[in-house]
Design a protein around this motif. Structure first.
Motif, PDB file in Angstrom:
ATOM      1  N   UNK A 126      16.688  -6.361 -65.728  1.00 47.50           N
ATOM      2  CA  UNK A 126      17.397  -5.838 -66.374  1.00 47.50           C
ATOM      3  C   UNK A 126      16.942  -4.489 -65.958  1.00 47.50           C
ATOM      4  N   UNK A 127      17.115  -3.215 -66.045  1.00 47.14           N
ATOM      5  CA  UNK A 127      16.031  -2.354 -65.722  1.00 47.14           C
ATOM      6  C   UNK A 127      15.311  -1.518 -66.710  1.00 47.14           C
ATOM      7  N   UNK A 128      14.243  -1.667 -66.149  1.00 46.39           N
ATOM      8  CA  UNK A 128      13.590  -0.909 -67.548  1.00 46.39           C
ATOM      9  C   UNK A 128      13.076  -2.302 -67.928  1.00 46.39           C
ATOM     10  N   UNK A 129      12.986  -3.776 -68.240  1.00 48.94           N
ATOM     11  CA  UNK A 129      12.840  -4.357 -68.548  1.00 48.94           C
ATOM     12  C   UNK A 129      11.489  -4.920 -66.913  1.00 48.94           C
ATOM     13  N   UNK A 130      11.122  -4.753 -66.865  1.00 49.23           N
ATOM     14  CA  UNK A 130       9.806  -5.304 -65.589  1.00 49.23           C
ATOM     15  C   UNK A 130       9.469  -6.605 -65.675  1.00 49.23           C
ATOM     16  N   UNK A 131       9.316  -7.754 -64.696  1.00 46.07           N
ATOM     17  CA  UNK A 131       8.552  -9.024 -65.353  1.00 46.07           C
ATOM     18  C   UNK A 131       7.933  -9.159 -64.170  1.00 46.07           C
ATOM     19  N   UNK A 132       7.725  -8.379 -62.903  1.00 45.52           N
ATOM     20  CA  UNK A 132       7.069  -8.118 -62.658  1.00 45.52           C
ATOM     21  C   UNK A 132       6.781  -7.252 -61.767  1.00 45.52           C
ATOM     22  N   UNK A 133       5.794  -7.495 -60.722  1.00 41.06           N
ATOM     23  CA  UNK A 133       5.227  -6.236 -59.562  1.00 41.06           C
ATOM     24  C   UNK A 133       4.193  -6.779 -57.972  1.00 41.06           C
ATOM     25  N   UNK A 134       5.068  -6.856 -57.497  1.00 36.56           N
ATOM     26  CA  UNK A 134       5.294  -6.868 -56.469  1.00 36.56           C
ATOM     27  C   UNK A 134       4.722  -6.163 -54.993  1.00 36.56           C
ATOM     28  N   UNK A 135       3.859  -6.361 -53.992  1.00 35.61           N
ATOM     29  CA  UNK A 135       3.807  -5.736 -52.986  1.00 35.61           C
ATOM     30  C   UNK A 135       5.014  -5.780 -52.063  1.00 35.61           C
ATOM     31  N   UNK A 136       6.043  -5.044 -51.744  1.00 27.48           N
ATOM     32  CA  UNK A 136       7.021  -5.072 -51.168  1.00 27.48           C
ATOM     33  C   UNK A 136       6.029  -4.865 -49.314  1.00 27.48           C
ATOM     34  N   UNK A 137       6.738  -5.290 -48.000  1.00 26.45           N
ATOM     35  CA  UNK A 137       6.281  -4.968 -46.793  1.00 26.45           C
ATOM     36  C   UNK A 137       7.484  -4.156 -45.981  1.00 26.45           C
TER      37      UNK A 137
ATOM     38  N   UNK B 111      10.800   1.409 -57.581  1.00 29.01           N
ATOM     39  CA  UNK B 111       9.752   1.979 -56.716  1.00 29.01           C
ATOM     40  C   UNK B 111       9.727   3.445 -56.985  1.00 29.01           C
ATOM     41  N   UNK B 112       8.261   3.373 -57.345  1.00 29.45           N
ATOM     42  CA  UNK B 112       7.905   5.335 -57.621  1.00 29.45           C
ATOM     43  C   UNK B 112       8.691   5.727 -58.393  1.00 29.45           C
ATOM     44  N   UNK B 113       9.290   5.440 -59.329  1.00 33.26           N
ATOM     45  CA  UNK B 113       9.846   5.944 -60.562  1.00 33.26           C
ATOM     46  C   UNK B 113      11.588   5.408 -60.401  1.00 33.26           C
ATOM     47  N   UNK B 114      11.986   5.520 -59.525  1.00 35.51           N
ATOM     48  CA  UNK B 114      13.360   4.651 -58.707  1.00 35.51           C
ATOM     49  C   UNK B 114      13.777   3.604 -59.367  1.00 35.51           C
ATOM     50  N   UNK B 115      14.741   2.825 -59.939  1.00 38.80           N
ATOM     51  CA  UNK B 115      15.040   2.053 -60.212  1.00 38.80           C
ATOM     52  C   UNK B 115      16.976   1.929 -59.400  1.00 38.80           C
ATOM     53  N   UNK B 116      16.853   1.015 -58.984  1.00 36.52           N
ATOM     54  CA  UNK B 116      18.187   0.175 -58.385  1.00 36.52           C
ATOM     55  C   UNK B 116      18.210  -0.974 -58.527  1.00 36.52           C
ATOM     56  N   UNK B 117      19.744  -1.230 -58.910  1.00 42.33           N
ATOM     57  CA  UNK B 117      19.859  -2.990 -58.493  1.00 42.33           C
ATOM     58  C   UNK B 117      20.448  -3.339 -57.343  1.00 42.33           C
ATOM     59  N   UNK B 118      20.202  -4.299 -56.922  1.00 46.57           N
ATOM     60  CA  UNK B 118      20.060  -4.746 -55.396  1.00 46.57           C
ATOM     61  C   UNK B 118      20.119  -6.155 -55.070  1.00 46.57           C
ATOM     62  N   UNK B 119      21.257  -6.688 -54.392  1.00 46.18           N
ATOM     63  CA  UNK B 119      21.283  -7.871 -54.057  1.00 46.18           C
ATOM     64  C   UNK B 119      20.209  -8.589 -53.209  1.00 46.18           C
ATOM     65  N   UNK B 120      19.581  -9.509 -52.949  1.00 47.75           N
ATOM     66  CA  UNK B 120      17.808  -9.899 -52.504  1.00 47.75           C
ATOM     67  C   UNK B 120      18.259 -11.229 -51.839  1.00 47.75           C
ATOM     68  N   UNK B 121      17.692 -11.304 -51.123  1.00 43.30           N
ATOM     69  CA  UNK B 121      17.562 -12.667 -50.504  1.00 43.30           C
ATOM     70  C   UNK B 121      16.246 -14.151 -51.251  1.00 43.30           C
ATOM     71  N   UNK B 122      16.462 -15.166 -50.910  1.00 48.75           N
ATOM     72  CA  UNK B 122      15.245 -15.638 -51.994  1.00 48.75           C
ATOM     73  C   UNK B 122      14.859 -16.564 -50.267  1.00 48.75           C
TER      74      UNK B 122
END
Length: 125
Positions: free
Chosen positions: A25-36, A83-94
């Motif tokens: 959920x936006x605003x309830x961040x569970x993890x901080x991850x470095x993305x290439x 990212x940088x203060x901008x939140x977005x909802x996306x589909x991600x592949x695991x």
């Protein structure tokens, strides 16, 4: 809004990497991850372990083709990214163990890669 990020100098050669907060959920961040930053990736990818740990909502599966030409069926999840203060909802592949920001997200921004300076600039909005 413009944000600047240093390249990851632990990679050889140094690479543009962005810190991303991930959650359900936006605003309830569970993890901080470095993305290439991966301009060759069609979609954003997160480590399979992260999708399981965060219990992201599954959306189904997708066939993907890697840089080597191998295809695989991978699970797709809904995730909130910031990212940088901008939140977005996306589909991600695991898949695998590395996080990649693909063109599905990158095409929403203006990117400036300053390789000699070791800096990535992202302009949103």
């Amino acid at each position: 809004m413009t944000a600047k990020f240093p390249y990851d100098v632990t990679q050889d050669p140094p690479a543009p990497v962005v810190p991303v907060r991930v959650g359900i959920t936006a605003g309830q961040w569970e993890a901080a991850v470095p993305f290439l930053v991966d301009t060759g990736a069609d979609i954003t990818v997160i480590p399979a372990r992260l999708a399981r740990d965060l219990e992201l909502p599954p959306l189904g599966e997708m066939m993907i083709e890697g840089a080597t030409g191998r295809t695989a069926r991978v699970p797709i999840y809904r995730a909130e990214l910031e990212v940088g203060g901008i939140a977005m909802s996306v589909q991600v592949a695991a898949l695998g163990g590395e996080a990649l920001i693909g063109r599905d997200v990158l095409n929403q921004w203006t990117l400036v890669l300053r390789g000699r300076a070791g800096e990535l600039e992202i302009e949103t909005g």
